[in-house]
Write a protein that holds these residues in place. Sequence first.
Motif, short mmCIF file in Angstrom:
data_model
loop_
_atom_site.label_atom_id
_atom_site.label_comp_id
_atom_site.label_asym_id
_atom_site.label_seq_id
_atom_site.Cartn_x
_atom_site.Cartn_y
_atom_site.Cartn_z
N HIS A 123 -11.27 -0.01 -13.08
CA HIS A 123 -10.48 -0.50 -11.53
C HIS A 123 -11.38 -0.94 -10.63
CE1 HIS A 123 -9.84 4.83 -11.56
NE2 HIS A 123 -9.86 4.24 -12.49
N ILE A 124 -11.93 -1.94 -11.38
CA ILE A 124 -12.75 -3.28 -10.75
C ILE A 124 -11.96 -4.32 -9.48
CG2 ILE A 124 -12.88 -4.66 -12.23
CD1 ILE A 124 -15.69 -5.23 -11.58
N ALA A 134 -9.09 5.34 -1.17
CA ALA A 134 -7.68 5.52 -1.53
C ALA A 134 -7.07 5.12 -2.41
CB ALA A 134 -6.39 5.74 -0.73
N LEU A 135 -7.22 3.50 -2.63
CA LEU A 135 -7.00 2.50 -3.83
C LEU A 135 -7.29 2.68 -4.97
CD1 LEU A 135 -6.76 -0.69 -2.17
CD2 LEU A 135 -4.76 1.10 -2.85
N TYR A 136 -8.44 3.82 -5.44
CA TYR A 136 -8.90 3.61 -6.50
C TYR A 136 -8.41 4.41 -8.18
CZ TYR A 136 -12.82 5.05 -9.93
OH TYR A 136 -13.44 5.31 -11.00
N ASP A 137 -7.53 5.54 -7.97
CA ASP A 137 -6.95 5.43 -8.16
C ASP A 137 -5.34 5.02 -8.79
OD1 ASP A 137 -7.30 7.71 -9.30
OD2 ASP A 137 -7.55 9.02 -7.93
N PHE A 140 0.88 -1.07 0.19
CA PHE A 140 0.01 0.26 -0.15
C PHE A 140 0.46 1.33 -0.15
CE2 PHE A 140 -3.24 -2.32 0.30
CZ PHE A 140 -3.78 -3.13 1.40
N GLN A 141 2.57 1.38 0.40
CA GLN A 141 3.24 2.18 0.11
C GLN A 141 3.47 2.84 -1.29
OE1 GLN A 141 6.53 1.28 2.82
NE2 GLN A 141 4.78 1.12 4.85
N LEU A 171 -3.41 8.83 -1.09
CA LEU A 171 -2.60 7.47 -0.48
C LEU A 171 -1.88 7.42 0.46
CD1 LEU A 171 -2.48 4.08 -0.97
CD2 LEU A 171 -0.99 4.33 -2.12
N THR A 172 -1.14 8.66 1.17
CA THR A 172 0.30 9.70 1.12
C THR A 172 -0.45 9.08 2.95
OG1 THR A 172 0.88 11.18 0.25
CG2 THR A 172 1.35 11.16 2.40
#
Length: 407
Positions: free
Chosen positions: A334-335, A323-326, A14-15, A138-139
Motif C-alpha cells: 500500500h506504499i 480511508a485510502l489504505y484499502d 477520492f469518490q 471511504l464513504t
Amino acid sequence: MRISTLLLLGLAPFQTSAFAPASPKVNVQTSTSALEMGPPRPDIILQETYGEGSRKYRRTVYTHNEWVKHRSSDRFVRNLSSIFNSGVYKSLAKEVLATTAIATFVVAWNGLTGGYTDLDGVQHEALINFLPALTLPLTPFTLLSPSLGLLLVFRTNSSYGRWDEARKFWGLNINHTRDLNRMATAWYGHDGIPIDPTKRAEDLRQVSLMTWAFVRSMKRHLSPPDEDEDSYIQEINARLSPSQAEAIAVAAHRPNRALYDLSVAIDRLPMHFMRKNEINKNLSIFEDTLGGSERLLSSPVPLFYTRHTARFLSTWLLLLPFALYDPFKGSWNHIAEIPAIALASVFLFGIEELATQLEEPFTILPMQGFCDKIGANCDEIVSWRGQGLDDNIAVVEENMKEMAPSR
C-alpha cells in the motif's frame, strides 16, 4: 461556477478510488523592495522565498512581453518544472509533512498488524497480531468532498474579489489623477486675464505634486511601516518643500492631509468656480478609494468562516490516509498511498493558502509602481500649454488646411 466545477473534479478521485519612473528632474529614492517583481533571486535569504518575505516579489506589472510568456505553449512545462521552487508550496511544508507522516504511519502500522510483503515478494504474517489495523470507510470522505469543494470555492472567490476591488481602487486613482491634472492644465485662466507663465507653471506644479503626495501617502497608509516608512519620508522630503513634507509627515492621517493640500492647490487656481467644482469631483472619488481600501485592510473575510474552512480541510486531509489504505492495496504494501496523500495535501492546502495570500491585497499590489506612474504622468500633463497660451487662430487655420480637399 467553472471554478467550483474544477475543484469538485479535483476532489472526485477520492469518490471513486478513494509605470514609468518619477520625473527625471527630481532625484527620488524609492522603496528598496517595492518594485521587486517575479520570483526571488537565488542569492536572497531563505526567509524571502516563501511566506511573508515573498509577498513583495508578487507585485508584477505586465507588459506585452510578459503576456506573450504567460500564454506561451510551454507554460505547463515551465510551471511544472518550477514546482519545487514555488513559494506557496514551501509555505505548506509543515502541513504536508503532517499528512505524509500520518500516511507513512498508517502504512507501517497496518503492515505490522496485518502482514506485509518483503522485497522478494514473500508474504509474511503480522508481527503484532493482537492489535487492529487502522482504517476508515471511504464513504464519509466521498460524501463530504463536495461540501469541502464549495467551502474552498467561496474562500478563493471572496479573496480574489478583495484583490480585484483593491486593484480597481488604484485604477480609479490612476484615471482620476490624470483627469484632475488635465482639467487644471487646460482650464487655467479666467475671463481673459493675462497669464503669467511663471506663476502658471508653479501653480500647476503644486497641483501635480500634491496629487502625487496623496497617492504616495495612501500607499504608505496601506503598507507595513517597517517596509515603507523610511522610503516614504525620504521621497516626500525630496519632492516637496520642507514645510509641506513636515505637515504631511506629522499628520495623524497622512492621506487626508495630502488631499487637503491638493484641495488648497486647486482652490488657488485662477479659473471659474464651476470648473473648480468639476475638478473637485475627482477628490471625492479619491476619498472613496481611500475609504474602500481602509475597509479591505481592516476587515478580513469573517474569521469564523476562515477558521471553519481551515479546520474542515485539515481534518479531512489528516484522516484521509486511514480511508485510502484499502484502495491502494494494488501497490506494494500500500506504499503508493504515501505520495498520493502528499500530492493531495499540496494541492488542497495550496488552494487555501492562495486564498489567504490574496485576502490582504495591498502588499502584493505594485503600489509603488502606481505612484511613480501617477507622478510622472501628472508632471508631464502640467507641462503642456493650456488655455490662453495656444495660438488658437493658427491652430484653426492649420486644421482647416488639413481637412480641405486637394484640388
